[in-house]
Motif scaffolding. Sequence first.
Motif, PDB file in Angstrom:
ATOM      1  N   LEU A 142      72.307  35.526  38.967  1.00 47.25           N
ATOM      2  CA  LEU A 142      71.082  36.330  38.986  1.00 47.25           C
ATOM      3  C   LEU A 142      70.191  35.974  37.800  1.00 47.25           C
ATOM      4  CD1 LEU A 142      72.603  39.798  39.934  1.00 47.25           C
ATOM      5  CD2 LEU A 142      71.113  38.395  41.366  1.00 47.25           C
ATOM      6  N   LEU A 143      70.784  35.869  36.622  1.00 45.27           N
ATOM      7  CA  LEU A 143      70.029  35.519  35.424  1.00 45.27           C
ATOM      8  C   LEU A 143      69.373  34.151  35.572  1.00 45.27           C
ATOM      9  CD1 LEU A 143      69.152  35.900  32.470  1.00 45.27           C
ATOM     10  CD2 LEU A 143      71.393  35.040  31.789  1.00 45.27           C
ATOM     11  N   VAL A 144      70.123  33.164  36.012  1.00 44.55           N
ATOM     12  CA  VAL A 144      69.590  31.808  36.179  1.00 44.55           C
ATOM     13  C   VAL A 144      68.480  31.805  37.243  1.00 44.55           C
ATOM     14  CG1 VAL A 144      70.141  29.453  36.933  1.00 44.55           C
ATOM     15  CG2 VAL A 144      71.682  30.668  35.384  1.00 44.55           C
ATOM     16  N   GLY A 145      68.694  32.545  38.325  1.00 42.33           N
ATOM     17  CA  GLY A 145      67.685  32.613  39.382  1.00 42.33           C
ATOM     18  C   GLY A 145      66.364  33.167  38.882  1.00 42.33           C
ATOM     19  N   PHE A 146      66.413  34.256  38.092  1.00 39.20           N
ATOM     20  CA  PHE A 146      65.172  34.826  37.558  1.00 39.20           C
ATOM     21  C   PHE A 146      64.541  33.901  36.511  1.00 39.20           C
ATOM     22  CE2 PHE A 146      66.700  38.915  39.316  1.00 39.20           C
ATOM     23  CZ  PHE A 146      65.576  39.201  40.072  1.00 39.20           C
ATOM     24  N   PHE A 147      65.369  33.193  35.739  1.00 36.37           N
ATOM     25  CA  PHE A 147      64.840  32.239  34.765  1.00 36.37           C
ATOM     26  C   PHE A 147      64.104  31.103  35.482  1.00 36.37           C
ATOM     27  CE2 PHE A 147      65.359  28.354  32.208  1.00 36.37           C
ATOM     28  CZ  PHE A 147      64.639  28.736  31.090  1.00 36.37           C
ATOM     29  N   LEU A 148      64.706  30.566  36.545  1.00 36.43           N
ATOM     30  CA  LEU A 148      64.054  29.493  37.317  1.00 36.43           C
ATOM     31  C   LEU A 148      62.772  29.992  37.975  1.00 36.43           C
ATOM     32  CD1 LEU A 148      67.172  27.824  38.986  1.00 36.43           C
ATOM     33  CD2 LEU A 148      65.756  26.888  37.122  1.00 36.43           C
ATOM     34  N   LEU A 149      62.789  31.235  38.444  1.00 34.48           N
ATOM     35  CA  LEU A 149      61.590  31.818  39.056  1.00 34.48           C
ATOM     36  C   LEU A 149      60.488  31.988  38.013  1.00 34.48           C
ATOM     37  CD1 LEU A 149      60.658  32.708  41.834  1.00 34.48           C
ATOM     38  CD2 LEU A 149      61.603  34.965  41.373  1.00 34.48           C
ATOM     39  N   ALA A 150      60.859  32.359  36.784  1.00 26.70           N
ATOM     40  CA  ALA A 150      59.869  32.462  35.706  1.00 26.70           C
ATOM     41  C   ALA A 150      59.269  31.091  35.394  1.00 26.70           C
ATOM     42  CB  ALA A 150      60.509  33.067  34.454  1.00 26.70           C
ATOM     43  N   LEU A 151      60.119  30.072  35.337  1.00 26.38           N
ATOM     44  CA  LEU A 151      59.610  28.718  35.107  1.00 26.38           C
ATOM     45  C   LEU A 151      58.645  28.303  36.212  1.00 26.38           C
ATOM     46  CD1 LEU A 151      62.706  26.652  33.888  1.00 26.38           C
ATOM     47  CD2 LEU A 151      60.705  27.338  32.555  1.00 26.38           C
ATOM     48  N   GLN A 152      59.024  28.584  37.464  1.00 25.51           N
ATOM     49  CA  GLN A 152      58.147  28.206  38.579  1.00 25.51           C
ATOM     50  C   GLN A 152      56.854  29.001  38.541  1.00 25.51           C
ATOM     51  OE1 GLN A 152      58.894  25.533  40.489  1.00 25.51           O
ATOM     52  NE2 GLN A 152      56.766  25.708  41.160  1.00 25.51           N
ATOM     53  N   GLY A 153      56.924  30.250  38.095  1.00 21.01           N
ATOM     54  CA  GLY A 153      55.700  31.042  37.928  1.00 21.01           C
ATOM     55  C   GLY A 153      54.749  30.380  36.939  1.00 21.01           C
ATOM     56  N   ILE A 154      55.295  29.869  35.834  1.00 20.72           N
ATOM     57  CA  ILE A 154      54.475  29.142  34.854  1.00 20.72           C
ATOM     58  C   ILE A 154      53.843  27.919  35.507  1.00 20.72           C
ATOM     59  CG2 ILE A 154      54.588  27.756  32.734  1.00 20.72           C
ATOM     60  CD1 ILE A 154      56.818  29.778  31.811  1.00 20.72           C
ATOM     61  N   SER A 155      54.642  27.187  36.278  1.00 21.56           N
ATOM     62  CA  SER A 155      54.125  26.004  36.967  1.00 21.56           C
ATOM     63  C   SER A 155      52.999  26.372  37.932  1.00 21.56           C
ATOM     64  CB  SER A 155      55.254  25.304  37.724  1.00 21.56           C
ATOM     65  OG  SER A 155      54.759  24.226  38.484  1.00 21.56           O
ATOM     66  N   GLU A 156      53.185  27.450  38.682  1.00 20.99           N
ATOM     67  CA  GLU A 156      52.162  27.863  39.652  1.00 20.99           C
ATOM     68  C   GLU A 156      50.880  28.293  38.958  1.00 20.99           C
ATOM     69  OE1 GLU A 156      52.490  27.368  42.989  1.00 20.99           O
ATOM     70  OE2 GLU A 156      54.382  26.451  42.367  1.00 20.99           O
ATOM     71  N   ILE A 157      51.003  28.962  37.826  1.00 23.44           N
ATOM     72  CA  ILE A 157      49.818  29.371  37.060  1.00 23.44           C
ATOM     73  C   ILE A 157      49.065  28.136  36.569  1.00 23.44           C
ATOM     74  CG2 ILE A 157      49.077  30.466  34.897  1.00 23.44           C
ATOM     75  CD1 ILE A 157      51.386  32.537  35.429  1.00 23.44           C
ATOM     76  N   ILE A 158      49.795  27.170  36.034  1.00 25.58           N
ATOM     77  CA  ILE A 158      49.163  25.925  35.575  1.00 25.58           C
ATOM     78  C   ILE A 158      48.436  25.247  36.733  1.00 25.58           C
ATOM     79  CG2 ILE A 158      49.643  23.576  34.758  1.00 25.58           C
ATOM     80  CD1 ILE A 158      51.976  24.837  33.104  1.00 25.58           C
ATOM     81  N   LYS A 159      49.087  25.160  37.891  1.00 24.22           N
ATOM     82  CA  LYS A 159      48.469  24.482  39.039  1.00 24.22           C
ATOM     83  C   LYS A 159      47.243  25.245  39.536  1.00 24.22           C
ATOM     84  CE  LYS A 159      52.443  24.048  41.229  1.00 24.22           C
ATOM     85  NZ  LYS A 159      53.521  23.724  42.160  1.00 24.22           N
ATOM     86  N   LYS A 160      47.311  26.576  39.571  1.00 23.15           N
ATOM     87  CA  LYS A 160      46.150  27.357  40.034  1.00 23.15           C
ATOM     88  C   LYS A 160      44.955  27.134  39.123  1.00 23.15           C
ATOM     89  CE  LYS A 160      47.359  29.237  43.761  1.00 23.15           C
ATOM     90  NZ  LYS A 160      46.752  28.746  44.980  1.00 23.15           N
ATOM     91  N   ILE A 161      45.210  27.133  37.806  1.00 22.97           N
ATOM     92  CA  ILE A 161      44.108  26.897  36.869  1.00 22.97           C
ATOM     93  C   ILE A 161      43.545  25.497  37.061  1.00 22.97           C
ATOM     94  CG2 ILE A 161      43.544  26.640  34.414  1.00 22.97           C
ATOM     95  CD1 ILE A 161      45.568  28.958  33.904  1.00 22.97           C
ATOM     96  N   ALA A 162      44.410  24.505  37.221  1.00 22.21           N
ATOM     97  CA  ALA A 162      43.955  23.121  37.427  1.00 22.21           C
ATOM     98  C   ALA A 162      43.156  22.989  38.722  1.00 22.21           C
ATOM     99  CB  ALA A 162      45.157  22.174  37.440  1.00 22.21           C
ATOM    100  N   ILE A 163      43.601  23.643  39.775  1.00 14.54           N
ATOM    101  CA  ILE A 163      42.880  23.592  41.050  1.00 14.54           C
ATOM    102  C   ILE A 163      41.507  24.235  40.899  1.00 14.54           C
ATOM    103  CG2 ILE A 163      42.838  24.530  43.406  1.00 14.54           C
ATOM    104  CD1 ILE A 163      45.953  24.237  43.350  1.00 14.54           C
ATOM    105  N   MET A 164      41.457  25.388  40.248  1.00 13.00           N
ATOM    106  CA  MET A 164      40.185  26.106  40.090  1.00 13.00           C
ATOM    107  C   MET A 164      39.218  25.351  39.184  1.00 13.00           C
ATOM    108  SD  MET A 164      41.874  29.903  39.935  1.00 13.00           S
ATOM    109  CE  MET A 164      40.418  30.825  39.574  1.00 13.00           C
TER     110      MET A 164
END
Length: 194
Positions: A142-164
């Motif tokens: 569970l801990l690793v899953g939420f950590f990976l999801l947090a990392l992917q959230g950072i990636s998605e934020i970076i990509k959204k800003i780059a797209i915009m």
Amino acid sequence: MQGPLALSRGIDRLNEFIGKSVSWLILLAILVSAANAVIRKIFDISSNAWLELQWYLFGAAFMLAAAYTLKQNEHIRIDIVYGLFSRRVQHWIDLLGHLLFLMPFVTLMAIYFVPYVSLSFRSGEMSNNSGGLIIWPAKAILLVGFFLLALQGISEIIKKIAIMRGDMDDPNPFISAHEQAELEAKALADEVRS
């Protein structure tokens, strides 16, 4: 923007590798379940450890593939209102959703799971079921899953800003269910004609 995009690509590769790898855990869970059922019916022998193992395997596949699912933009959402807006507004909705909902949630979950897993590990916590498994590996997943999801959230934020900002193309252009149905109907019609 190249540094953050490189970080985003690295996170994407990590979560894609993990997501594709853990998909095999579903097959393993099915095999454990089937073997357990056959042994129980034929030999009248059962074990809580086998039942818990299949839960652990399914839980691991679910939690460890959640970040990959986010990367693929496959999480369930309600498109009724979202599809009415322009693509620029949709990007803002996604960005604000990641910043205001996803990131606070996964950050809190990761922070709260650290002592939860640590206590379970130190105490050697076991299942309450007779013959059950140790608990801390499931909590660690569970801990690793939420950590990976947090990392992917950072990636998605970076990509959204780059797209915009126009620094990258949209890897997941939104297509409403109606537009998707029209595209599939057109493809089917073209296939029938040829």
